[in-house]
Design a protein around this motif. Structure first.
Motif, PDB file in Angstrom:
ATOM      1  N   UNK A   1       0.836  -1.198   0.000  1.00 15.42           N
ATOM      2  CA  UNK A   1       0.000   0.000   0.000  1.00 15.42           C
ATOM      3  C   UNK A   1       0.875   1.254   0.000  1.00 15.42           C
ATOM      4  N   UNK A   2       0.387   2.339  -0.595  1.00 21.89           N
ATOM      5  CA  UNK A   2       1.157   3.589  -0.633  1.00 21.89           C
ATOM      6  C   UNK A   2       1.508   4.074   0.774  1.00 21.89           C
ATOM      7  N   UNK A   3       2.750   4.570   0.923  1.00 25.01           N
ATOM      8  CA  UNK A   3       3.195   5.104   2.204  1.00 25.01           C
ATOM      9  C   UNK A   3       3.700   4.071   3.185  1.00 25.01           C
ATOM     10  N   UNK A   4       3.655   2.802   2.818  1.00 26.12           N
ATOM     11  CA  UNK A   4       4.053   1.741   3.745  1.00 26.12           C
ATOM     12  C   UNK A   4       5.564   1.575   3.800  1.00 26.12           C
ATOM     13  N   UNK A   5       6.023   0.866   4.821  1.00 21.50           N
ATOM     14  CA  UNK A   5       7.436   0.535   4.971  1.00 21.50           C
ATOM     15  C   UNK A   5       7.618  -0.935   4.603  1.00 21.50           C
ATOM     16  N   UNK A   6       8.576  -1.206   3.714  1.00 17.73           N
ATOM     17  CA  UNK A   6       8.832  -2.562   3.250  1.00 17.73           C
ATOM     18  C   UNK A   6      10.255  -2.986   3.608  1.00 17.73           C
ATOM     19  N   UNK A   7      10.408  -4.258   3.952  1.00 17.72           N
ATOM     20  CA  UNK A   7      11.729  -4.838   4.194  1.00 17.72           C
ATOM     21  C   UNK A   7      11.884  -6.029   3.268  1.00 17.72           C
ATOM     22  N   UNK A   8      12.984  -6.039   2.503  1.00 20.75           N
ATOM     23  CA  UNK A   8      13.199  -7.084   1.505  1.00 20.75           C
ATOM     24  C   UNK A   8      14.515  -7.787   1.796  1.00 20.75           C
ATOM     25  N   UNK A   9      14.436  -9.095   2.033  1.00 22.10           N
ATOM     26  CA  UNK A   9      15.643  -9.865   2.344  1.00 22.10           C
ATOM     27  C   UNK A   9      16.057 -10.648   1.108  1.00 22.10           C
ATOM     28  N   UNK A  10      17.200 -10.295   0.530  1.00 17.67           N
ATOM     29  CA  UNK A  10      17.722 -10.992  -0.641  1.00 17.67           C
ATOM     30  C   UNK A  10      17.948 -10.040  -1.795  1.00 17.67           C
ATOM     31  N   UNK A  11      19.163 -10.037  -2.353  1.00 20.55           N
ATOM     32  CA  UNK A  11      19.514  -9.099  -3.425  1.00 20.55           C
ATOM     33  C   UNK A  11      19.992  -9.840  -4.671  1.00 20.55           C
ATOM     34  N   UNK A  12      19.117 -10.641  -5.217  1.00 17.70           N
ATOM     35  CA  UNK A  12      19.391 -11.215  -6.542  1.00 17.70           C
ATOM     36  C   UNK A  12      18.380 -10.616  -7.516  1.00 17.70           C
TER      37      UNK A  12
ATOM     38  N   UNK B   1       5.387  -2.715   7.460  1.00 16.73           N
ATOM     39  CA  UNK B   1       4.085  -3.226   7.039  1.00 16.73           C
ATOM     40  C   UNK B   1       4.176  -4.472   6.186  1.00 16.73           C
ATOM     41  N   UNK B   2       5.259  -4.563   5.369  1.00 17.84           N
ATOM     42  CA  UNK B   2       5.403  -5.676   4.443  1.00 17.84           C
ATOM     43  C   UNK B   2       6.849  -6.152   4.415  1.00 17.84           C
ATOM     44  N   UNK B   3       7.039  -7.457   4.568  1.00 15.55           N
ATOM     45  CA  UNK B   3       8.381  -8.022   4.480  1.00 15.55           C
ATOM     46  C   UNK B   3       8.383  -9.126   3.427  1.00 15.55           C
ATOM     47  N   UNK B   4       9.529  -9.255   2.738  1.00 10.25           N
ATOM     48  CA  UNK B   4       9.636 -10.206   1.632  1.00 10.25           C
ATOM     49  C   UNK B   4      10.880 -11.061   1.806  1.00 10.25           C
ATOM     50  N   UNK B   5      10.714 -12.385   1.724  1.00  9.51           N
ATOM     51  CA  UNK B   5      11.838 -13.308   1.742  1.00  9.51           C
ATOM     52  C   UNK B   5      12.091 -13.751   0.309  1.00  9.51           C
ATOM     53  N   UNK B   6      13.262 -13.371  -0.238  1.00 10.62           N
ATOM     54  CA  UNK B   6      13.548 -13.641  -1.645  1.00 10.62           C
ATOM     55  C   UNK B   6      14.819 -14.478  -1.759  1.00 10.62           C
ATOM     56  N   UNK B   7      15.052 -15.337  -0.770  1.00  9.06           N
ATOM     57  CA  UNK B   7      16.252 -16.169  -0.747  1.00  9.06           C
ATOM     58  C   UNK B   7      15.904 -17.634  -0.994  1.00  9.06           C
ATOM     59  N   UNK B   8      14.853 -18.108  -0.340  1.00 11.50           N
ATOM     60  CA  UNK B   8      14.478 -19.509  -0.458  1.00 11.50           C
ATOM     61  C   UNK B   8      15.088 -20.380   0.612  1.00 11.50           C
ATOM     62  N   UNK B   9      15.410 -19.779   1.749  1.00 15.90           N
ATOM     63  CA  UNK B   9      16.003 -20.504   2.884  1.00 15.90           C
ATOM     64  C   UNK B   9      14.966 -20.598   4.003  1.00 15.90           C
ATOM     65  N   UNK B  10      14.759 -21.789   4.542  1.00 16.11           N
ATOM     66  CA  UNK B  10      13.730 -21.982   5.564  1.00 16.11           C
ATOM     67  C   UNK B  10      13.962 -21.099   6.787  1.00 16.11           C
ATOM     68  N   UNK B  11      15.221 -20.988   7.221  1.00 17.75           N
ATOM     69  CA  UNK B  11      15.516 -20.179   8.404  1.00 17.75           C
ATOM     70  C   UNK B  11      15.174 -18.709   8.175  1.00 17.75           C
ATOM     71  N   UNK B  12      15.532 -18.194   6.997  1.00 14.82           N
ATOM     72  CA  UNK B  12      15.251 -16.782   6.750  1.00 14.82           C
ATOM     73  C   UNK B  12      13.760 -16.533   6.543  1.00 14.82           C
ATOM     74  N   UNK B  13      13.021 -17.522   6.083  1.00 14.37           N
ATOM     75  CA  UNK B  13      11.569 -17.360   5.933  1.00 14.37           C
ATOM     76  C   UNK B  13      10.918 -17.041   7.269  1.00 14.37           C
TER      77      UNK B  13
END
Length: 202
Positions: free
Chosen positions: A18-29, A91-103
Protein backbone atom coordinates in the motif's frame (compact mmCIF):
# COMPACT_ATOMS: atom_id res chain seq x y z
CA UNK A 1 -17.52 -2.48 -15.89
CA UNK A 2 -14.57 -0.67 -17.46
CA UNK A 3 -11.31 -0.27 -15.57
CA UNK A 4 -9.16 2.81 -16.04
CA UNK A 5 -5.47 2.67 -16.97
CA UNK A 6 -4.65 4.07 -13.52
CA UNK A 7 -6.55 1.24 -11.82
CA UNK A 8 -4.82 -1.30 -14.06
CA UNK A 9 -1.43 0.15 -13.15
CA UNK A 10 -2.27 -0.03 -9.45
CA UNK A 11 -3.44 -3.63 -9.83
CA UNK A 12 -0.31 -4.56 -11.78
CA UNK A 13 2.27 -2.91 -9.57
CA UNK A 14 0.70 -3.21 -6.14
CA UNK A 15 -1.32 -6.38 -5.59
CA UNK A 16 -0.12 -6.16 -2.00
CA UNK A 17 1.93 -3.12 -0.97
CA UNK A 18 0.00 0.00 0.00
CA UNK A 19 1.16 3.59 -0.63
CA UNK A 20 3.19 5.10 2.20
CA UNK A 21 4.05 1.74 3.75
CA UNK A 22 7.44 0.53 4.97
CA UNK A 23 8.83 -2.56 3.25
CA UNK A 24 11.73 -4.84 4.19
CA UNK A 25 13.20 -7.08 1.51
CA UNK A 26 15.64 -9.87 2.34
CA UNK A 27 17.72 -10.99 -0.64
CA UNK A 28 19.51 -9.10 -3.42
CA UNK A 29 19.39 -11.22 -6.54
CA UNK A 30 17.39 -10.64 -9.70
CA UNK A 31 13.98 -11.31 -8.15
CA UNK A 32 14.88 -9.28 -5.07
CA UNK A 33 15.66 -6.27 -7.24
CA UNK A 34 12.32 -6.72 -8.96
CA UNK A 35 10.60 -6.68 -5.57
CA UNK A 36 12.28 -3.35 -4.82
CA UNK A 37 11.01 -1.94 -8.11
CA UNK A 38 7.51 -3.23 -7.38
CA UNK A 39 7.47 -1.69 -3.89
CA UNK A 40 8.63 1.61 -5.33
CA UNK A 41 5.96 1.54 -8.04
CA UNK A 42 3.33 0.78 -5.40
CA UNK A 43 4.31 3.94 -3.50
CA UNK A 44 6.14 2.54 -0.46
CA UNK A 45 7.69 5.32 1.64
CA UNK A 46 10.69 3.25 2.78
CA UNK A 47 12.21 0.17 1.18
CA UNK A 48 14.89 -1.42 3.35
CA UNK A 49 17.10 -4.05 1.76
CA UNK A 50 18.76 -6.70 3.90
CA UNK A 51 21.55 -8.78 2.39
CA UNK A 52 25.01 -10.10 3.17
CA UNK A 53 26.45 -8.98 -0.18
CA UNK A 54 27.23 -5.27 0.16
CA UNK A 55 28.51 -5.17 -3.40
CA UNK A 56 24.91 -4.90 -4.59
CA UNK A 57 23.82 -2.11 -2.26
CA UNK A 58 24.59 0.70 -4.70
CA UNK A 59 22.49 -0.93 -7.42
CA UNK A 60 19.68 -1.55 -4.93
CA UNK A 61 19.59 2.15 -4.11
CA UNK A 62 19.54 2.98 -7.81
CA UNK A 63 16.41 0.90 -8.45
CA UNK A 64 14.47 2.22 -5.46
CA UNK A 65 15.74 1.04 -2.09
CA UNK A 66 15.92 3.80 0.52
CA UNK A 67 18.29 1.95 2.87
CA UNK A 68 20.52 -1.13 2.72
CA UNK A 69 21.83 -3.05 5.71
CA UNK A 70 23.80 -6.24 6.32
CA UNK A 71 23.13 -8.53 9.31
CA UNK A 72 26.93 -8.90 9.63
CA UNK A 73 27.16 -5.28 10.79
CA UNK A 74 25.10 -5.84 13.95
CA UNK A 75 25.49 -7.93 17.07
CA UNK A 76 21.73 -8.05 17.74
CA UNK A 77 19.14 -9.95 15.67
CA UNK A 78 18.26 -8.14 12.46
CA UNK A 79 14.54 -8.06 13.32
CA UNK A 80 15.41 -5.98 16.39
CA UNK A 81 17.51 -3.66 14.23
CA UNK A 82 14.61 -3.17 11.84
CA UNK A 83 12.22 -2.55 14.71
CA UNK A 84 14.46 0.21 16.03
CA UNK A 85 14.98 1.70 12.56
CA UNK A 86 11.27 1.87 11.78
CA UNK A 87 9.63 2.26 15.18
CA UNK A 88 8.32 -1.31 14.82
CA UNK A 89 6.36 -0.27 11.76
CA UNK A 90 7.33 -2.61 8.89
CA UNK A 91 4.09 -3.23 7.04
CA UNK A 92 5.40 -5.68 4.44
CA UNK A 93 8.38 -8.02 4.48
CA UNK A 94 9.64 -10.21 1.63
CA UNK A 95 11.84 -13.31 1.74
CA UNK A 96 13.55 -13.64 -1.64
CA UNK A 97 16.25 -16.17 -0.75
CA UNK A 98 14.48 -19.51 -0.46
CA UNK A 99 16.00 -20.50 2.88
CA UNK A 100 13.73 -21.98 5.56
CA UNK A 101 15.52 -20.18 8.40
CA UNK A 102 15.25 -16.78 6.75
CA UNK A 103 11.57 -17.36 5.93
CA UNK A 104 10.77 -17.52 9.63
CA UNK A 105 13.12 -14.63 10.41
CA UNK A 106 11.55 -12.41 7.75
CA UNK A 107 8.12 -13.18 9.20
CA UNK A 108 9.31 -11.54 12.42
CA UNK A 109 10.38 -8.41 10.48
CA UNK A 110 6.82 -7.22 9.92
CA UNK A 111 4.52 -5.61 12.48
CA UNK A 112 3.12 -8.19 14.89
CA UNK A 113 -0.46 -6.94 14.57
CA UNK A 114 -1.05 -5.94 10.96
CA UNK A 115 2.14 -6.83 9.04
CA UNK A 116 2.22 -9.09 6.01
CA UNK A 117 5.19 -11.30 5.14
CA UNK A 118 5.55 -12.79 1.66
CA UNK A 119 7.62 -15.87 0.80
CA UNK A 120 8.95 -15.29 -2.71
CA UNK A 121 12.04 -17.53 -2.66
CA UNK A 122 11.39 -21.18 -3.51
CA UNK A 123 11.92 -23.39 -0.42
CA UNK A 124 13.81 -26.71 -0.55
CA UNK A 125 11.34 -29.38 -1.67
CA UNK A 126 12.56 -32.08 0.73
CA UNK A 127 12.42 -30.10 3.97
CA UNK A 128 9.63 -29.07 6.31
CA UNK A 129 9.23 -25.61 7.80
CA UNK A 130 8.70 -25.25 11.55
CA UNK A 131 7.80 -22.03 13.36
CA UNK A 132 6.22 -20.64 16.50
CA UNK A 133 2.45 -20.26 15.81
CA UNK A 134 2.40 -17.21 18.07
CA UNK A 135 4.06 -15.32 15.20
CA UNK A 136 0.72 -15.57 13.38
CA UNK A 137 -1.66 -15.64 16.32
CA UNK A 138 -0.96 -12.00 17.16
CA UNK A 139 -2.14 -10.81 13.75
CA UNK A 140 0.58 -11.16 11.13
CA UNK A 141 -0.33 -12.48 7.68
CA UNK A 142 2.01 -14.97 6.01
CA UNK A 143 1.60 -15.80 2.35
CA UNK A 144 3.36 -17.33 -0.58
CA UNK A 145 3.83 -15.76 -3.99
CA UNK A 146 4.16 -17.40 -7.39
CA UNK A 147 4.69 -15.21 -10.45
CA UNK A 148 3.95 -12.08 -8.46
CA UNK A 149 0.36 -13.13 -7.86
CA UNK A 150 -0.51 -12.17 -11.45
CA UNK A 151 -2.57 -14.04 -14.03
CA UNK A 152 -0.19 -14.63 -16.92
CA UNK A 153 -2.83 -14.54 -19.68
CA UNK A 154 -4.26 -11.24 -18.53
CA UNK A 155 -1.24 -9.49 -17.05
CA UNK A 156 1.76 -10.37 -19.26
CA UNK A 157 0.49 -8.24 -22.18
CA UNK A 158 -0.01 -5.34 -19.75
CA UNK A 159 3.50 -5.76 -18.33
CA UNK A 160 5.00 -5.79 -21.83
CA UNK A 161 3.01 -2.68 -22.78
CA UNK A 162 4.15 -0.86 -19.64
CA UNK A 163 7.77 -1.89 -20.24
CA UNK A 164 7.66 -0.61 -23.81
CA UNK A 165 6.16 2.63 -22.47
CA UNK A 166 9.17 2.84 -20.07
CA UNK A 167 6.98 2.79 -16.97
CA UNK A 168 9.71 0.67 -15.39
CA UNK A 169 13.30 -0.01 -16.41
CA UNK A 170 14.46 -3.62 -16.55
CA UNK A 171 17.75 -2.60 -18.18
CA UNK A 172 19.06 -1.74 -14.72
CA UNK A 173 18.90 -5.43 -13.81
CA UNK A 174 21.23 -6.50 -16.65
CA UNK A 175 24.79 -6.33 -15.38
CA UNK A 176 26.54 -8.57 -17.93
CA UNK A 177 26.15 -9.45 -21.62
CA UNK A 178 28.01 -12.56 -22.82
CA UNK A 179 28.10 -14.66 -25.99
CA UNK A 180 26.30 -17.98 -25.61
CA UNK A 181 29.58 -19.91 -25.72
CA UNK A 182 30.42 -18.31 -22.36
CA UNK A 183 27.27 -19.58 -20.66
CA UNK A 184 29.34 -21.31 -17.97
CA UNK A 185 30.89 -17.95 -17.09
CA UNK A 186 27.36 -16.58 -16.74
CA UNK A 187 26.52 -19.29 -14.21
CA UNK A 188 29.72 -18.59 -12.31
CA UNK A 189 28.87 -14.88 -12.12
CA UNK A 190 25.41 -15.81 -10.83
CA UNK A 191 26.58 -18.29 -8.18
CA UNK A 192 29.34 -15.98 -6.94
CA UNK A 193 26.90 -13.09 -6.51
CA UNK A 194 28.74 -10.86 -8.99
CA UNK A 195 25.80 -10.29 -11.31
CA UNK A 196 22.10 -9.56 -11.13
CA UNK A 197 21.10 -10.80 -14.57
CA UNK A 198 23.27 -11.88 -17.51
CA UNK A 199 22.00 -11.74 -21.08
CA UNK A 200 23.36 -14.34 -23.50
CA UNK A 201 23.71 -13.39 -27.17
CA UNK A 202 23.60 -15.83 -30.07
Amino acid sequence: MEVSDKELDETLFSPLVTPGSICAVFGLRGVGFSVIMGCKSAGASRIIRIDLNKGKFEKAMAVGATECISPKDFTKPINEVLSEMTGNNVGFSFEVVGCLDTMVDVLTFCHSNYGTSVVVGAPPATKMLTYDPMLLFTGRTWKGCIFGGWKSTDDIPKIVTDFLARKFDLDQLVTHVLPFKKIQEGFELLYSGQCIRTVLTF
